[in-house]
Structure formats: structure tokens, C-alpha cells
Design a protein around this motif. Structure first.
Motif, PDB file in Angstrom:
ATOM      1  N   GLN A 147      48.433 -16.157  17.231  1.00 58.83           N
ATOM      2  CA  GLN A 147      47.132 -16.021  16.581  1.00 58.83           C
ATOM      3  C   GLN A 147      46.412 -17.360  16.519  1.00 58.83           C
ATOM      4  O   GLN A 147      46.963 -18.352  16.048  1.00 58.83           O
ATOM      5  CB  GLN A 147      47.264 -15.449  15.175  1.00 58.83           C
ATOM      6  N   LEU A 148      45.169 -17.365  17.006  1.00 56.12           N
ATOM      7  CA  LEU A 148      44.360 -18.574  16.930  1.00 56.12           C
ATOM      8  C   LEU A 148      43.960 -18.791  15.463  1.00 56.12           C
ATOM      9  O   LEU A 148      43.485 -17.860  14.804  1.00 56.12           O
ATOM     10  CB  LEU A 148      43.135 -18.451  17.826  1.00 56.12           C
ATOM     11  N   PRO A 149      44.129 -19.993  14.944  1.00 57.74           N
ATOM     12  CA  PRO A 149      44.061 -20.207  13.496  1.00 57.74           C
ATOM     13  C   PRO A 149      42.700 -19.999  12.862  1.00 57.74           C
ATOM     14  O   PRO A 149      42.626 -19.628  11.683  1.00 57.74           O
ATOM     15  CB  PRO A 149      44.512 -21.661  13.334  1.00 57.74           C
ATOM     16  N   ASN A 150      41.615 -20.234  13.578  1.00 60.60           N
ATOM     17  CA  ASN A 150      40.282 -20.125  12.976  1.00 60.60           C
ATOM     18  C   ASN A 150      39.573 -18.821  13.322  1.00 60.60           C
ATOM     19  O   ASN A 150      39.005 -18.171  12.444  1.00 60.60           O
ATOM     20  CB  ASN A 150      39.413 -21.308  13.405  1.00 60.60           C
ATOM     21  N   SER A 151      39.602 -18.433  14.582  1.00 58.44           N
ATOM     22  CA  SER A 151      38.920 -17.205  14.995  1.00 58.44           C
ATOM     23  C   SER A 151      39.719 -15.961  14.644  1.00 58.44           C
ATOM     24  O   SER A 151      39.161 -14.869  14.517  1.00 58.44           O
ATOM     25  CB  SER A 151      38.658 -17.223  16.498  1.00 58.44           C
ATOM     26  N   GLY A 152      41.031 -16.080  14.490  1.00 56.84           N
ATOM     27  CA  GLY A 152      41.884 -14.922  14.214  1.00 56.84           C
ATOM     28  C   GLY A 152      42.210 -14.107  15.446  1.00 56.84           C
ATOM     29  O   GLY A 152      42.927 -13.106  15.357  1.00 56.84           O
ATOM     30  N   ILE A 153      41.702 -14.505  16.612  1.00 61.48           N
ATOM     31  CA  ILE A 153      41.950 -13.773  17.854  1.00 61.48           C
ATOM     32  C   ILE A 153      43.433 -13.862  18.221  1.00 61.48           C
ATOM     33  O   ILE A 153      44.079 -14.885  18.032  1.00 61.48           O
ATOM     34  CB  ILE A 153      41.064 -14.332  18.987  1.00 61.48           C
ATOM     35  N   LEU A 154      43.952 -12.767  18.766  1.00 65.86           N
ATOM     36  CA  LEU A 154      45.360 -12.690  19.150  1.00 65.86           C
ATOM     37  C   LEU A 154      45.527 -12.801  20.663  1.00 65.86           C
ATOM     38  O   LEU A 154      44.731 -12.252  21.429  1.00 65.86           O
ATOM     39  CB  LEU A 154      45.967 -11.363  18.689  1.00 65.86           C
ATOM     40  N   VAL A 155      46.559 -13.494  21.055  1.00 67.87           N
ATOM     41  CA  VAL A 155      47.013 -13.523  22.441  1.00 67.87           C
ATOM     42  C   VAL A 155      48.425 -12.961  22.437  1.00 67.87           C
ATOM     43  O   VAL A 155      49.226 -13.291  21.565  1.00 67.87           O
ATOM     44  CB  VAL A 155      46.994 -14.959  23.001  1.00 67.87           C
ATOM     45  N   GLN A 156      48.728 -12.083  23.387  1.00 69.07           N
ATOM     46  CA  GLN A 156      50.047 -11.470  23.420  1.00 69.07           C
ATOM     47  C   GLN A 156      50.867 -11.980  24.604  1.00 69.07           C
ATOM     48  O   GLN A 156      50.319 -12.394  25.614  1.00 69.07           O
ATOM     49  CB  GLN A 156      49.930  -9.953  23.510  1.00 69.07           C
ATOM     50  N   PHE A 157      52.176 -11.955  24.461  1.00 66.81           N
ATOM     51  CA  PHE A 157      53.093 -12.224  25.565  1.00 66.81           C
ATOM     52  C   PHE A 157      54.476 -11.735  25.160  1.00 66.81           C
ATOM     53  O   PHE A 157      54.756 -11.512  23.982  1.00 66.81           O
ATOM     54  CB  PHE A 157      53.128 -13.722  25.923  1.00 66.81           C
ATOM     55  N   THR A 158      55.332 -11.563  26.145  1.00 69.06           N
ATOM     56  CA  THR A 158      56.686 -11.142  25.830  1.00 69.06           C
ATOM     57  C   THR A 158      57.486 -12.327  25.310  1.00 69.06           C
ATOM     58  O   THR A 158      57.336 -13.451  25.795  1.00 69.06           O
ATOM     59  CB  THR A 158      57.388 -10.550  27.067  1.00 69.06           C
ATOM     60  N   ALA A 159      58.330 -12.074  24.316  1.00 71.32           N
ATOM     61  CA  ALA A 159      59.195 -13.129  23.800  1.00 71.32           C
ATOM     62  C   ALA A 159      60.515 -13.182  24.566  1.00 71.32           C
ATOM     63  O   ALA A 159      61.281 -14.123  24.411  1.00 71.32           O
ATOM     64  CB  ALA A 159      59.476 -12.898  22.318  1.00 71.32           C
ATOM     65  N   LEU A 160      60.760 -12.155  25.380  1.00 72.49           N
ATOM     66  CA  LEU A 160      62.028 -12.056  26.092  1.00 72.49           C
ATOM     67  C   LEU A 160      61.828 -12.290  27.584  1.00 72.49           C
ATOM     68  O   LEU A 160      60.900 -11.737  28.196  1.00 72.49           O
ATOM     69  CB  LEU A 160      62.667 -10.686  25.881  1.00 72.49           C
ATOM     70  N   PHE A 161      62.688 -13.100  28.155  1.00 73.66           N
ATOM     71  CA  PHE A 161      62.676 -13.369  29.591  1.00 73.66           C
ATOM     72  C   PHE A 161      63.844 -12.587  30.189  1.00 73.66           C
ATOM     73  O   PHE A 161      64.979 -13.043  30.198  1.00 73.66           O
ATOM     74  CB  PHE A 161      62.819 -14.871  29.842  1.00 73.66           C
ATOM     75  N   GLY A 162      63.553 -11.375  30.651  1.00 76.47           N
ATOM     76  CA  GLY A 162      64.592 -10.472  31.108  1.00 76.47           C
ATOM     77  C   GLY A 162      65.225 -10.907  32.419  1.00 76.47           C
ATOM     78  O   GLY A 162      64.540 -11.361  33.341  1.00 76.47           O
TER      79      GLY A 162
END
Length: 422
Positions: free
Chosen positions: A366-381
Motif C-alpha cells: 500500500q502506497l502510504p499517502n494515496s492509499g493505492i494498492l499494488v499486488q504481487f505474489t509473496a510465494l516464489f513457486g
């Protein structure tokens, strides 16, 4: 460990700049403030300092938490050049439109490895809706971020910005109609054929249609599932509607995934895995095709298990099962492909898949000021040999010749098993 599904909305990368006429499969051109309303230019309500703080936070968190940097290095992506180019854009412009364009375009240039993408307003709304649908599941960290006041406020402003740039008058970005999820027919030679375009369809509606088709296939010798246009959705879909009705005994598959316990990632990982399920990277055995750069990024590894038990109501079909795949297969459809190959549930036919089928739901930055979210996988399969599943995907049991339709390949293999000359 609790089993999670990959949200269908993750596959719908509805780019907000489509409202400006940009093709989401290409980097959007940077909007100019010329011709853009003053309301749009400052729709996010950010100061120049706040825009730069958000931009730097994006990169700092990705560098510390994103697991696919090794892939980008092997692909020859000039990460530092991308960072610097869009930093200058944010620095030189007093515009929320340019700021959003910089974030969007920088992520596009990095590529979508590991589900990396900005969360658009329509996708955000889908995620919130899915939280309600899965109210019994423990999605504490996901719920905390999605339902926070910062996120809700930020997406109201972002939705307004995109609307001011020319999106739907009610807000949001228009999304093209999609074809029916399921298409079925009985092919000559007593062969059932079921094409499933997505694992994000309505499971109740699709389940009824699929069950009816199984009844039609009761006397078929072979059943083909065509996933060549299926880029994912929910793992529950294939487990409950495809595998469970067509097995007589429990089937299981297990794979390893690397993780990094960073400040951003740890709350999500601890929400899914117990301490005993998080093994230190030093405990990982040597794997022949595990790249040193990928291992160096990880602090721990986990095991992802898929276990499917037979359905109470068994399908009447008793023949051979074939699954058609292509490079469109990704995420949940990739996890099904892996399951088929590991357990022998079906014969995979077609071309190399696109991967990222070993993991959990994408997590958020989460970007701290705009609140916009960026997603990605936390797992490297990892595939069994240690190679990156995101990078190499899965090789079918029967590979189609260049330019040959996987269905043709499968029909040829079926005829060969029946002793029919081509």
C-alpha cells in the motif's frame, strides 16, 4: 495449513488508463496536463512531496519484498533505468494524473511476473466483495488492508480521477463482455469435449452445467477439458467441479515455494502459515535448477499442498481424461495443470504453460499517502527440479507440434490408443 484460493479478480487487470483510450497490453502514454481538467490533475489530493514519498515507497518495498527480481535480471530488464525515468516524471510534474501514469507504466515495464500489478478500482471492488463471500475464511491481513479507511478513501479518489479522465459516468472502467465460461459437445468417436474459459465463473451455475455434461458423457471413452484460453480464477473451481467428481480415491500433490519475511510480507505469511510451516532457507535441500539469485532473495520456504477427496456424488464418466493447455494457462489453471501432471489425474496436451500456479492469493503493497494498492505474489513457486514455475511453467505430457491445435494433438493421441490409423 488452511487452503486459500487465488481470487478471480486477480486475473482481470482492468487498467484504469483504458479510460483514456490506452491499450492495457501496451504501456500507456504519459498524459499531458494539457486538456486534462484541473479536477483530475489534483483528484488524489496529493502534494508534490506525498507523490514522491509514494513513488519511493513503491520501489523500496518491491526491492525488499517482491520475489521475482531474479527473473527480471535473467530477462534483461533494466530496473534502474525504469526507476529513474518515472522518478523524474513524478518529480517534474505537479499532477496526480502523471503520478498515477508513472506508477502504472513503471509496473507495466517491470512486467506482470508473479501477479505484479496495480489494483484498479474495479478490481478493488471485486476483492472487497470476495471478502464478504468468504466471511468464514481467515483473511485477517487482507481484510485489514482492504477495509481500512485509507484504502476506501484512496479508491474513491482514484475512481473519481479515472472518471474525470473519461471513464464510465458512474465511475469505474468499462470492462468488455466475456464469453460464457463453459462450452460442451460430444465429438465424433464418442469423445466428450468441455471448454472452460475461466475458473472464475459462478460455481453453482457452471457446476450444474458441468454435472449435466458428465451425465451425457456416461458412455464416452474419453473426456477432454480445454483450458487453452483459461488464465486462472479459483482453485476451488477445478478441485470441486473437475477433479472431485472424477476420482475414486484421494489425490495429493505438494510443491515448495520460497518466501521473504519482509516487513510488508510477514503479516500476510503469518496469516496463512504457522511458525512450524515456515522453514529457514538454510534447511532447503539442493535443487538442480534452483537459481542462486532466487535462493538468495528468500529467507524461508514453505510447502504448498493440494489434496482433493472424491465427491459424494461421483460423475458417471469412467474413461480417460485429457487436459488441453497453452501459454495462456496461468495462476489457478496452472495449479490444475501441475496437479494433473503430478497425480496422473489427466494427460496434459498442448504447449508450455505460463506458470505461477504454486502459491496463495496475491498480497498487497500500500502506497502510504494515496492509499493505492499494488499486488504481487509473496510465494516464489518451484517446480520439482527447483526451476521457477513462474518462469518456466509446466511442460505437457504430449507437446503439440509448432502451430498445431492442442485439440488435434489430443485427438491423434486418442485415436492411437484406440488403434485407429491417422
Amino acid at each position: 495449513m488452511q487452503k486459500w484460493t487465488i481470487w478471480a479478480a486477480a486475473a482481470i487487470l482492468a487498467a484504469g488508463l483504458c479510460a483514456c483510450g490506452a491499450n492495457p497490453t501496451e504501456p500507456a502514454e504519459t498524459p499531458s496536463n494539457s486538456g486534462v481538467s484541473a479536477q483530475a490533475v489534483h483528484a488524489l489530493g496529493l502534494t508534490a512531496q506525498q507523490r514522491m514519498e509514494d513513488y519511493e515507497a513503491l520501489w523500496a518495498t518491491l526491492r525488499d519484498s517482491y520475489p521475482c527480481w531474479g527473473i527480471l535480471e535473467r530477462e534483461g530488464v533494466d530496473v534502474d533505468a525504469i526507476y529513474q525515468e518515472y522518478k523524474e516524471l513524478v518529480s517534474d510534474s505537479d499532477s496526480d494524473v502523471d503520478f498515477y501514469s508513472a506508477i502504472y507504466s513503471a509496473l507495466w515495464r517491470l512486467g506482470a511476473n508473479g501477479h505484479l500489478w496495480i489494483v484498479e478500482p474495479d478490481t478493488y471492488a471485486s476483492y472487497v466483495e470476495n471478502l464478504a463471500a468468504y466471511q468464514d475464511a481467515d483473511r485477517g491481513r487482507w481484510a485489514e488492508v482492504l477495509k481500512s479507511e485509507k484504502t476506501a478513501s484512496g479508491y474513491q479518489k482514484l475512481d473519481n480521477l479515472l472518471r474525470l479522465l473519461g471513464g464510465d459516468e458512474d465511475g469505474g472502467t468499462p470492462v468488455a463482455d466475456t464469453p460464457d465460461t463453459v462450452t460442451s459437445m460430444i465429438l465424433p468417436g464418442n469423445i466428450g469435449y468441455l471448454k472452460i474459459n475461466s475458473f472464475s465463473g459462478n460455481m453453482e451455475t457452471d457446476g450444474a452445467a458441468i454435472a449435466d455434461f458428465y451425465a451425457q458423457c456416461a458412455n464416452c471413452d474419453d473426456l477432454i477439458f480445454d483450458l487453452t484460453t483459461n488464465s486462472g480464477g479459483s482453485e476451488d473451481y477445478w478441485e470441486q467441479l473437475i477433479v472431485a467428481p472424477n476420482i475414486e480415491k484421494t489425490l495429493s500433490a505438494s510443491h515448495t515455494a520460497l518466501v521473504r519475511m519482509s516487513e510488508n510480507n510477514t503479516p500476510y505469511l503469518e496469516n496463512v502459515f504457522s511458525a512450524s510451516e515456515l522453514y529457514t532457507i538454510a534447511q532447503l535441500p539442493d535443487l538442480p535448477k534452483l537459481d542462486a539469485a532466487d535462493r538468495a532473495l528468500a529467507t524461508h520456504y514453505v510447502t504448498i499442498d493440494h489434496t482433493v477427496v472424491p465427491a459424494v456424488r461421483r460423475s458417471p464418466f469412467r474413461g480417460r481424461i485429457w487436459v488441453l493447455v497453452s501459454d495462456a494457462v496461468y495462476s489457478a489453471s496452472e495449479s490444475f495443470s501441475i496437479f494433473c501432471k503430478d497425480t496422473g489425474f489427466a494427460t496434459l496436451v498442448g504447449t508450455q504453460t505460463s506458470g505461477d500456479g504454486i502459491g496463495i492469493d496475491p498480497i498487497f503493497l500500500q502506497l502510504p499517502n494515496s492509499g493505492i494498492l499494488v499486488q504481487f505474489t509473496a510465494l516464489f513457486g518451484l517446480n520439482v527440479d527447483g526451476s521457477s514455475n513462474e518462469e518456466t511453467g509446466t511442460t505437457p505430457d504430449i507437446v503439440s507440434a509448432d502451430g498445431e491445435n492442442p485439440l488435434v494433438t489430443a485427438l491423434r493421441a486418442i485415436n492411437a490408443q484406440k488403434g485407429i490409423e491417422p
